[in-house]
Motif scaffolding. Structure first.
Motif, PDB file in Angstrom:
ATOM      1  N   ARG A 108       0.829  -1.204   0.000  1.00  0.00           N
ATOM      2  CA  ARG A 108       0.000   0.000   0.000  1.00  0.00           C
ATOM      3  C   ARG A 108       0.862   1.252   0.000  1.00  0.00           C
ATOM      4  NH1 ARG A 108      -5.810  -0.882   0.192  1.00  0.00           N
ATOM      5  NH2 ARG A 108      -5.892   1.148   1.198  1.00  0.00           N
ATOM      6  N   ALA A 109       0.278   2.349  -0.424  1.00  0.00           N
ATOM      7  CA  ALA A 109       0.938   3.654  -0.333  1.00  0.00           C
ATOM      8  C   ALA A 109       0.470   4.326   0.952  1.00  0.00           C
ATOM      9  CB  ALA A 109       0.584   4.514  -1.543  1.00  0.00           C
ATOM     10  N   TRP A 110       1.413   4.785   1.764  1.00  0.00           N
ATOM     11  CA  TRP A 110       1.095   5.394   3.054  1.00  0.00           C
ATOM     12  C   TRP A 110       1.726   6.769   3.151  1.00  0.00           C
ATOM     13  CZ3 TRP A 110      -2.110   2.512   6.120  1.00  0.00           C
ATOM     14  CH2 TRP A 110      -2.166   1.136   5.869  1.00  0.00           C
ATOM     15  N   SER A 111       1.149   7.592   3.993  1.00  0.00           N
ATOM     16  CA  SER A 111       1.776   8.871   4.310  1.00  0.00           C
ATOM     17  C   SER A 111       2.993   8.614   5.191  1.00  0.00           C
ATOM     18  CB  SER A 111       0.795   9.787   5.062  1.00  0.00           C
ATOM     19  OG  SER A 111      -0.323  10.082   4.262  1.00  0.00           O
ATOM     20  N   THR A 112       4.124   9.142   4.800  1.00  0.00           N
ATOM     21  CA  THR A 112       5.323   8.932   5.597  1.00  0.00           C
ATOM     22  C   THR A 112       5.266   9.784   6.856  1.00  0.00           C
ATOM     23  OG1 THR A 112       6.489  10.647   4.366  1.00  0.00           O
ATOM     24  CG2 THR A 112       6.720   8.376   3.577  1.00  0.00           C
ATOM     25  N   GLU A 113       6.047   9.391   7.827  1.00  0.00           N
ATOM     26  CA  GLU A 113       6.172  10.075   9.113  1.00  0.00           C
ATOM     27  C   GLU A 113       4.918   9.981   9.965  1.00  0.00           C
ATOM     28  OE1 GLU A 113       7.639  14.028   8.600  1.00  0.00           O
ATOM     29  OE2 GLU A 113       9.398  13.386   7.439  1.00  0.00           O
ATOM     30  N   MET A 114       3.932   9.172   9.587  1.00  0.00           N
ATOM     31  CA  MET A 114       2.779   8.973  10.443  1.00  0.00           C
ATOM     32  C   MET A 114       3.162   8.027  11.579  1.00  0.00           C
ATOM     33  SD  MET A 114       0.436   6.507   7.976  1.00  0.00           S
ATOM     34  CE  MET A 114      -0.996   6.570   9.051  1.00  0.00           C
ATOM     35  N   MET A 122       7.433   5.337   8.336  1.00  0.00           N
ATOM     36  CA  MET A 122       6.583   5.680   9.467  1.00  0.00           C
ATOM     37  C   MET A 122       7.377   5.674  10.772  1.00  0.00           C
ATOM     38  SD  MET A 122       3.216   3.401   8.538  1.00  0.00           S
ATOM     39  CE  MET A 122       2.798   3.043   6.837  1.00  0.00           C
TER      40      MET A 122
END
Length: 239
Positions: free
Chosen positions: A82-88, A109
């Motif tokens: 999956r594509a995720w928002s980094t730094e979450m 992350m």
């Protein structure tokens, strides 16, 4: 069974012998990445230790964290695609050796490894550093007592509904810790409580996708399971 938070620490004396395992996880659009995992040589030594017997008498504790379970591989593979928002910030619940958390770290992350055995947290941290990661912390956590001061947009949990008694507190943990619109990704090898778990999610207002998974490993039987993408409601009405 204890009525309050339960935490355990497996003694160092039974953890001195370790082995290393290489695990390859395919990432979307990339070549598979190998992760190095340190783990105890044998779970049998932990099972036979007097402190394990005492902890079982107190809270039905078992050192399941000391093995790499198929569900951890399923979850790691699922989130890697999956594509995720980094730094979450991510909370891994019942992290054990920490493989799903390592995949999250590789995706950029920040991970909070949590487990109710402090020794498991030591191995998860060791494995994170072994693979070159530093953006993590550890949290001793009994999931029946969710922390009110921790809010994250993503929870990871592998093979945690192996007993029916775990279902209600895990859903309460999601309700307490997830930010509005957050998600919990939970993997399970289709244990007998599958239908009860799904109905409990519906009863508590959670929507979910049940994503079938098949895990094939060289020289081992194929394992069928499910990765749940559980969505927290955007708004919650208290009272």
């Amino acid at each position: 069974m204890t009525s309050g938070p339960f935490l355990h620490t497996t003694p160092d004396e039974v953890l001195s012998e370790t082995t290393e395992q290489l695990v390859a996880i395919p990432f979307k659009g990339k070549t598979p990445r190998q992760f190095r995992l340190m783990l105890p040589v044998s779970i049998d030594v932990l099972l036979d230790h007097p402190t394990t017997y005492a902890a079982f008498d107190q809270d039905e504790y078992m050192p399941y964290w000391a093995e790499l379970w198929p569900s951890a591989l399923m979850l790691g593979e699922a989130i890697a695609q999956r594509a995720w928002s980094t730094e979450m910030q991510v909370l891994e619940v019942g992290c054990g050796l920490g493989l799903p958390g390592l995949v999250a770290l590789a995706l950029g992350m920040e991970v909070v490894f949590s487990d109710y055995d402090v020794a498991a947290l030591g191995f998860a941290a060791r494995n994170a550093r072994l693979n070159g990661f530093e953006q993590f912390r550890t949290l001793p956590l009994d999931w029946r007592c969710p922390p009110n001061d921790l809010k994250v947009p993503l929870i990871l949990a592998a093979d945690v509904i192996y007993e029916a008694r775990n279902i209600a507190p895990l859903i309460q943990l999601m309700a307490t810790v997830l930010t509005p619109g957050g998600e919990c990704w939970l993997s399970d090898p289709d244990r007998p409580h599958k239908q009860e778990f799904q109905q409990s999610l519906r009863d508590q207002g959670f929507e979910f996708e049940a994503l079938p998974r098949s895990l094939e490993r060289l020289g081992q039987p194929t394992v069928q399971g499910t990765v749940y993408r559980i969505m927290s409601p955007w708004l919650r009405i208290s009272g």
